[in-house]
Design a protein around this motif. Structure first.
Motif, short mmCIF file in Angstrom:
data_model
loop_
_atom_site.label_atom_id
_atom_site.label_comp_id
_atom_site.label_asym_id
_atom_site.label_seq_id
_atom_site.Cartn_x
_atom_site.Cartn_y
_atom_site.Cartn_z
N MET A 188 45.22 33.15 37.00
CA MET A 188 44.62 32.01 36.29
C MET A 188 43.18 31.78 36.72
O MET A 188 42.33 31.40 35.91
CB MET A 188 45.46 30.74 36.50
N ARG A 189 42.88 32.04 38.00
CA ARG A 189 41.48 31.93 38.45
C ARG A 189 40.61 32.98 37.76
O ARG A 189 39.48 32.71 37.36
CB ARG A 189 41.40 32.08 39.97
N ASP A 190 41.16 34.20 37.64
CA ASP A 190 40.43 35.28 36.96
C ASP A 190 40.21 34.95 35.48
O ASP A 190 39.13 35.18 34.93
CB ASP A 190 41.18 36.62 37.08
N LEU A 191 41.23 34.39 34.86
CA LEU A 191 41.11 34.04 33.44
C LEU A 191 40.10 32.92 33.23
O LEU A 191 39.43 32.86 32.20
CB LEU A 191 42.47 33.62 32.86
N GLU A 192 39.97 32.04 34.22
CA GLU A 192 38.98 30.95 34.09
C GLU A 192 37.56 31.52 34.02
O GLU A 192 36.71 30.95 33.33
CB GLU A 192 39.09 29.95 35.25
N GLN A 193 37.33 32.64 34.70
CA GLN A 193 36.00 33.27 34.63
C GLN A 193 35.68 33.67 33.18
O GLN A 193 34.55 33.56 32.73
CB GLN A 193 35.94 34.53 35.52
N GLN A 194 36.71 34.14 32.47
CA GLN A 194 36.50 34.59 31.09
C GLN A 194 36.49 33.42 30.10
O GLN A 194 35.83 33.49 29.07
CB GLN A 194 37.62 35.55 30.67
N PHE A 195 37.25 32.39 30.42
CA PHE A 195 37.36 31.23 29.52
C PHE A 195 37.10 29.95 30.32
O PHE A 195 38.03 29.21 30.61
CB PHE A 195 38.74 31.17 28.86
N PRO A 196 35.84 29.69 30.69
CA PRO A 196 35.56 28.48 31.48
C PRO A 196 35.77 27.21 30.66
O PRO A 196 35.76 27.25 29.44
CB PRO A 196 34.09 28.65 31.87
#
Length: 205
Positions: free
Chosen positions: A155-163
């Motif tokens: 989820m932290r990694d996905l936040e980088q792509q979808f802030p």
């Protein structure tokens, strides 16, 4: 209420069942991201101190315990995707993740201790369900820690792509800020379209 112990495992070992995997999943409630499961086979001679339900531990403690587990236990982590959650339903998808985690162990266990009250129907190995198992069995506690850390990382990694959705903080759960971001920014490919708050926004679109 004391913490989890090894009594479920001891009972099985007394019956000659030696290779026991604790199995738990995390991520049934979020609106976004996969559901993640872990299967952990502990070494009875080297059980890390302080294992507990991952929700009762600080992130720092979870990370420290996972490092200990990686040195002395066997861990398999697996996922079911957002597409699978939407296609199957969240319960079936979480069971699929559990089945995959067990299948990922290098040697199949003799018995699984499953958190909850249902045995995944695709599991071919003998299993016992343990309600609130992550707070009662150290093997399931270990699995809850491994699964939570793996999913939080995703989820932290996905936040980088979808802030903007706050996934590093809310892990995709329906927090107030996540719901308002969903209304303001719209639905991403990582949102579970079968979940009501997401479904409702898509219906309005």
């Amino acid at each position: 209420m004391s913490g989890p112990d090894y009594s479920f495992e001891t009972e099985l070992r007394d019956r000659g069942v030696m290779r026991i995997a604790g199995v738990d999943e995390v991520g049934r409630g979020p609106l976004a991201g996969p559901v993640t499961a872990a299967a952990v086979v502990l070494d009875p001679a080297r059980i890390p101190e302080g294992l507990n339900d991952s929700k009762k531990l600080s992130e720092k403690k979870r990370v420290a315990l996972l490092a200990e587990l990686e040195a002395c236990a066997e861990i398999s982590v697996a996922h079911a995707s957002v597409e699978e959650i939407d296609e199957l339903n969240i319960l079936r998808a979480s069971h699929l993740a559990m089945e995959r985690a067990v299948a990922g162990l290098s040697v199949p266990p003799d018995h699984c201790l499953i958190d909850g009250n249902m045995i995944p129907r695709g599991l071919t190995i003998p299993a016992t369900t343990v309600v609130k198992g992550d707070a009662r069995s150290v093997s399931i506690s270990a699995a809850s820690i491994a699964a939570k850390i793996a999913r939080d990382t995703i989820m932290r990694d996905l936040e980088q792509q979808f802030p903007g959705y706050g996934w590093a903080q809310n892990a995709g759960y329906p927090s107030k800020s996540h719901i308002s971001a969903l209304q303001a920014l719209g639905v991403t490919p990582h949102h579970r379209k079968s979940f009501k708050p997401v479904h409702n926004i898509l219906c309005k679109a």
